[in-house]
Design an enzyme around this catalytic site. Structure first.
Site, PDB file in Angstrom:
ATOM      1  N   GLU A   1      -4.844   2.153 -12.152  1.00 47.13           N
ATOM      2  CA  GLU A   1      -3.593   2.554 -11.076  1.00 47.13           C
ATOM      3  C   GLU A   1      -3.168   1.690  -9.918  1.00 47.13           C
ATOM      4  O   GLU A   1      -2.030   1.788  -9.568  1.00 47.13           O
ATOM      5  CB  GLU A   1      -4.636   3.971 -10.342  1.00 47.13           C
TER       6      GLU A   1
ATOM      7  N   SER B   1      -0.638  14.115 -20.056  1.00 55.16           N
ATOM      8  CA  SER B   1      -1.092  14.989 -18.831  1.00 55.16           C
ATOM      9  C   SER B   1      -0.057  14.707 -17.711  1.00 55.16           C
ATOM     10  O   SER B   1       0.503  15.806 -16.971  1.00 55.16           O
ATOM     11  CB  SER B   1      -2.469  14.756 -17.970  1.00 55.16           C
TER      12      SER B   1
ATOM     13  N   ARG C   1      -0.321  21.369 -12.474  1.00 56.99           N
ATOM     14  CA  ARG C   1      -0.815  21.383 -13.713  1.00 56.99           C
ATOM     15  C   ARG C   1      -0.270  22.639 -14.506  1.00 56.99           C
ATOM     16  O   ARG C   1      -0.242  22.713 -15.385  1.00 56.99           O
ATOM     17  CB  ARG C   1      -2.068  21.329 -13.760  1.00 56.99           C
TER      18      ARG C   1
ATOM     19  N   HIS D   1      -2.977 -19.723   9.530  1.00 55.56           N
ATOM     20  CA  HIS D   1      -3.772 -20.318   8.537  1.00 55.56           C
ATOM     21  C   HIS D   1      -3.317 -21.659   8.138  1.00 55.56           C
ATOM     22  O   HIS D   1      -2.368 -22.209   7.177  1.00 55.56           O
ATOM     23  CB  HIS D   1      -3.814 -19.608   7.544  1.00 55.56           C
TER      24      HIS D   1
ATOM     25  N   GLY E   1      -9.409 -15.395  -2.736  1.00 52.85           N
ATOM     26  CA  GLY E   1      -9.552 -14.104  -2.545  1.00 52.85           C
ATOM     27  C   GLY E   1      -8.900 -13.271  -3.360  1.00 52.85           C
ATOM     28  O   GLY E   1      -9.251 -11.895  -3.792  1.00 52.85           O
TER      29      GLY E   1
ATOM     30  N   ASN F   1     -10.459 -23.848  -4.191  1.00 50.40           N
ATOM     31  CA  ASN F   1     -10.917 -24.857  -3.200  1.00 50.40           C
ATOM     32  C   ASN F   1     -12.417 -24.352  -2.562  1.00 50.40           C
ATOM     33  O   ASN F   1     -13.097 -25.146  -1.908  1.00 50.40           O
ATOM     34  CB  ASN F   1     -10.096 -25.027  -1.910  1.00 50.40           C
TER      35      ASN F   1
ATOM     36  N   HIS G   1     -11.630  15.802  -9.010  1.00 53.37           N
ATOM     37  CA  HIS G   1     -10.180  15.501  -9.449  1.00 53.37           C
ATOM     38  C   HIS G   1      -9.175  16.452  -8.694  1.00 53.37           C
ATOM     39  O   HIS G   1      -7.958  16.225  -8.903  1.00 53.37           O
ATOM     40  CB  HIS G   1     -10.191  15.778 -10.793  1.00 53.37           C
TER      41      HIS G   1
ATOM     42  N   HIS H   1      -9.552 -22.487   7.713  1.00 52.48           N
ATOM     43  CA  HIS H   1      -8.960 -21.194   6.844  1.00 52.48           C
ATOM     44  C   HIS H   1      -7.806 -20.562   7.947  1.00 52.48           C
ATOM     45  O   HIS H   1      -6.500 -20.508   7.388  1.00 52.48           O
ATOM     46  CB  HIS H   1      -9.979 -20.454   6.334  1.00 52.48           C
TER      47      HIS H   1
ATOM     48  N   ILE I   1     -13.631 -22.160  -1.157  1.00 51.29           N
ATOM     49  CA  ILE I   1     -13.770 -21.812   0.374  1.00 51.29           C
ATOM     50  C   ILE I   1     -13.015 -20.205   0.462  1.00 51.29           C
ATOM     51  O   ILE I   1     -11.948 -20.267   0.048  1.00 51.29           O
ATOM     52  CB  ILE I   1     -13.177 -22.860   1.233  1.00 51.29           C
TER      53      ILE I   1
HETATM   54  C1  TPP Z   1      -7.055  -7.080   0.601  1.00 51.13           C
HETATM   55  C2  TPP Z   1      -7.587  -8.091   1.694  1.00 51.13           C
HETATM   56  N1  TPP Z   1      -8.597  -8.351   2.083  1.00 51.13           N
HETATM   57  C3  TPP Z   1      -9.086  -9.065   3.081  1.00 51.13           C
HETATM   58  C4  TPP Z   1      -7.880  -9.880   3.615  1.00 51.13           C
HETATM   59  C5  TPP Z   1      -8.204 -10.718   4.936  1.00 51.13           C
HETATM   60  N2  TPP Z   1      -8.390 -12.203   4.333  1.00 51.13           N
HETATM   61  C6  TPP Z   1      -7.402 -13.004   4.405  1.00 51.13           C
HETATM   62  S1  TPP Z   1      -7.575 -14.568   3.835  1.00 51.13           S
HETATM   63  C7  TPP Z   1      -9.150 -14.034   3.228  1.00 51.13           C
HETATM   64  C8  TPP Z   1      -9.848 -15.041   2.584  1.00 51.13           C
HETATM   65  C9  TPP Z   1      -9.242 -15.553   1.330  1.00 51.13           C
HETATM   66  O1  TPP Z   1     -10.065 -16.701   0.775  1.00 51.13           O
HETATM   67  P1  TPP Z   1      -8.977 -17.819  -0.182  1.00 51.13           P
HETATM   68  O2  TPP Z   1      -8.297 -16.893  -1.072  1.00 51.13           O
HETATM   69  O3  TPP Z   1      -9.898 -18.439  -0.599  1.00 51.13           O
HETATM   70  O4  TPP Z   1      -8.153 -18.376   0.655  1.00 51.13           O
HETATM   71  P2  TPP Z   1      -8.410 -19.819   1.526  1.00 51.13           P
HETATM   72  O5  TPP Z   1      -9.697 -19.809   2.210  1.00 51.13           O
HETATM   73  O6  TPP Z   1      -8.470 -20.734   0.317  1.00 51.13           O
HETATM   74  O7  TPP Z   1      -7.062 -19.944   2.405  1.00 51.13           O
HETATM   75  C10 TPP Z   1      -9.408 -12.702   3.419  1.00 51.13           C
HETATM   76  C11 TPP Z   1     -10.813 -12.023   3.275  1.00 51.13           C
HETATM   77  C12 TPP Z   1      -6.794  -9.814   3.157  1.00 51.13           C
HETATM   78  N3  TPP Z   1      -5.781 -10.597   3.924  1.00 51.13           N
HETATM   79  N4  TPP Z   1      -6.429  -8.965   2.143  1.00 51.13           N
END
Ligand code: TPP
Length: 654
Positions: free
Chosen positions: A397, A370, A506, A11, A141, A170, A459, A246, A172
């Site tokens: 959680e 609990s 429980r 990346h 993300g 960014n 549950h 990306h 994106i």
């Molecule tokens: C929980 C989780 N879901 C999906 C992914 C796959 N994944 C890696 S990067 C990404 C997109 C992230 O976007 P962003 O944080 O904006 O990163 P940028 O494009 O700016 O590098 C995804 C969906 C992951 N690593 N973790």
């Protein structure tokens, strides 16, 4: 860019987009010592958007960590110290394993909690031996993930002033421009959490970044979020600002074009000496740690006992004599012969072991009463009382579990946290990360089966015990009475190479009588609880709340003159790690009539009872009714078990 290109995988976008911010943070703010990544008072840096691992590797390399250029060349290759996503314990300077988005941020919240609690417990007038910040980079993300809400909401409430977060705004993510799926006002969201928010910072203007980092560091009563506008893949003339940067190498042409655009004339993996010199943080790091050493020496002089205790706790060592203390607690539990629910026995274990362990940092996801996670030595940890040892996590959680990971990673504490077993699913990936990182994080899961009764199938855990056992490096304890519960806590506390899950009932459980020889076998994970005369014709294997049912069946069968052995198996992983001769002595190969009894899905038990074995359990969702009625419905009664044994024996005889 070159490492990603060499691997043809990775990346480049995020590292190029956040490099300007990282440069200011790492050169002018981060207090660390590349020569000693374990210095207790270093600032923590967490790359929550872990797909940008190449940025972290570059920073570690340039600032002088033991990560040489060959490792960068070997990015993402087998055996390198530069795996696809940063792995704690694998690469010096990597504070936590990241990649599953959002969890690094929750880990950082845990680290900031740990810093504040440790400071409150150990700092004394004129002696601030714990005084560091937690810096964290997050992307869209991370902030889209629900765990960011859980963790940051709590961080605001706890007023974690030394938590400083930089948001890589960014616009994106993988599928393109986030405006189609992520449009909330992030700044307003964090303001609503009670954070100090710096809006619209130009992430490519070093002065603006410097001012924002300074303002964040200056703010000590609220966590800070710096919303930094950046361009993903910044510098790549044709691809910057697009999702194309990306998660794929830029390609040879674009790499060449980027070199030209930046005026970078050096070959791949070649850094001019002057740049190395400017980045080298070793001298500054050594001076910082030396200064701390001096201050720690003064602290040790003024408070020798505290200083010793600080070193013990940050080393992760249990107090001297803990093992024998815990052994006596197990023996006392055996003598008490209490008939209690194992969740209650767990509280008793905390009462017995807690006073010796000031490093315990417990909590529950809004089920304290609990889960029985609060004991008489618990003191609430909140914004006003940072030195406490009990966190009310609220209904969170996943964040609770990932925060626990951050607390364990920080050092100085043994985190434990509770919820109902069925909700371990909500937290599951944090459990996986605890196991992957080999963290001592203890998960207390009560209401572990249909035995919770009236709350019904939503549950009632059914598949959870088995699926937790499938997770590598997770120890799953399902104790059958107060004695095994004490032994399970002892084992979980003494285990420094991974997490443990304690699965607790429980409802009340019968006390099982044991000889001292049997007591000594508890730590083997499985043992013969009830013998028969001579070689067994059948072996019953049971766990947790079903042991008392199996024990009653065993008594009936013995009265009928049948040679049946009862094995209690509180922890399969520990049993499986025993030498073959011990395992054979418990489960003799000659005895093929084997039955398992556990109130959950039965597939897991094939490996012990064999394909011809009988597996009594619950292979579908439960029922809402008083628990005795539900047990009856699923045939988990002494009478039914005894009948199943007789039928199995008669099948073999036929
Ligand atoms: C929980 C989780 N879901 C999906 C992914 C796959 N994944 C890696 S990067 C990404 C997109 C992230 O976007 P962003 O944080 O904006 O990163 P940028 O494009 O700016 O590098 C995804 C969906 C992951 N690593 N973790």
């Amino acid at each position: 860019m070159d490492a990603v290109q060499a691997a043809n995988s990775g990346h480049p976008g995020m590292p190029m987009g956040m490099a300007d911010i990282a440069q200011v943070l790492w050169n002018d703010h981060l207090r660390h010592n590349p020569a000693n990544p374990a210095w207790p008072d270093r600032d923590r840096f967490v790359l929550s958007n872990g797909h940008g691992s190449m940025l972290l590797y570059a920073l570690l390399h340039l600032s002088g960590y033991a990560l040489d250029m060959d490792e960068l060349r070997a990015f993402r290759q087998f055996g390198s110290k530069t795996p696809g996503h940063p792995e704690h314990g694998h690469t010096p300077g990597v504070e936590t394993t990241t990649g599953p988005l959002g969890q690094g941020l929750a880990n950082a919240v845990g680290m900031a909690i740990a810093e504040r609690a440790l400071a409150a417990q150990f700092n004394r007038d004129g002696h601030d031996i714990v005084d560091h910040r937690t810096w964290v980079f997050v992307g869209d993300g991370c902030l889209m993930e629900g765990i960011s809400h859980e963790a940051c909401s709590l961080a605001g409430t706890l007023a974690l002033g030394k938590l400083n977060c930089v948001y890589d705004d960014n616009g994106i993510s993988i599928d393109g421009k986030v405006e189609g799926w992520f449009t909330e006002d992030v700044a307003a969201r964090f303001e609503a959490y009670g954070w100090h928010v710096l809006r619209d910072v130009d992430g490519h203007d070093p002065d603006a970044v410097e001012a924002a980092l300074r303002a964040a560091a200056h703010e000590t009563s609220r966590p800070s979020l710096i919303c930094a506008k950046t361009v993903i893949g910044r510098g790549a003339p044709n691809k910057q600002g697009t999702a194309a940067t990306h998660g794929a190498a830029l390609g040879a042409d674009e790499v060449a074009a980027t070199r030209a655009a930046l005026g970078w004339t050096h070959a791949p993996f070649t850094i001019p000496k002057a740049i190395y010199q400017a980045w080298d943080a070793r001298a500054r790091g050594r001076a910082l740690e030396k200064d701390w050493d001096k201050r720690f020496a003064a602290y040790r002089k003024a408070h020798p006992a505290l200083a010793r205790e600080f070193l013990r706790r940050t080393r992760g060592a249990l107090p001297d004599g803990f093992d024998s203390h815990a052994r006596s607690a197990v023996a006392r539990a055996a003598a008490d012969a209490a008939q209690v629910a194992s969740r209650k026995a767990s509280e008793q274990a905390l009462e017995a072991l807690g006073p010796a362990l000031p490093e315990l940092l417990g909590g529950s996801a809004d089920l304290t009463g609990s889960n029985n996670t609060r004991w008489s030595g618990s003191k609430t940890l909140d914004a006003a009382s940072p030195g406490g040892n009990y966190l009310y996590y609220g209904v969170r959680e996943f964040a609770m579990s990932a925060i626990g990971n951050g607390i364990a990673l920080h050092g100085g504490f043994i985190p434990y946290s509770g919820t109902f077993l069925v909700f371990s699913d909500y937290a599951r990936n944090a459990l996986r990360m605890a196991a992957l990182m080999r963290l001592r994080n203890i998960f207390v899961y009560t209401h572990d089966s249909i035995g919770l009764g009236e709350d019904g199938p939503t549950h009632q855990a059914v598949e959870h015990t088995a699926t937790l056992r499938l997770m590598p490096n997770m120890h799953v304890w399902r104790p059958c009475d107060a004695v095994e519960t004490m032994a399970a806590w002892k084992a979980a506390l003494e285990r420094s190479s991974g997490p443990s899950a304690l699965l607790l009932s429980r409802h009340n459980l019968d006390h099982q009588t044991r000889t001292s020889a049997q007591l000594a076998l508890l730590e083997r994970g499985g043992y013969v609880l009830a013998h028969c005369d001579g070689e067994p014709a059948a072996v019953l294997i049971a766990t947790g709340s079903e042991v008392m049912i199996a024990a009653a069946a065993h008594a009936m069968l013995s009265a009928q003159g049948l040679a049946v052995r009862l094995v209690s198996m509180p922890c399969c992983e520990v049993f499986d790690a025993q030498p073959q001769d011990y395992r054979d002595s418990v489960l003799p190969a000659a005895c093929s009539v084997r039955l398992s009894i556990e109130a959950g899905v039965t597939d897991y038990w094939c490996k012990y009872v064999g394909s011809g074995g009988v597996r009594l359990g619950v292979d579908r969702f439960g029922e809402s009714a008083p628990y005795q009625r539900v047990y009856e419905h699923f045939g988990l009664t002494p009478e039914h078990v005894a009948r199943a044994v007789r039928e199995a024996l008669s099948r073999t005889a036929a």
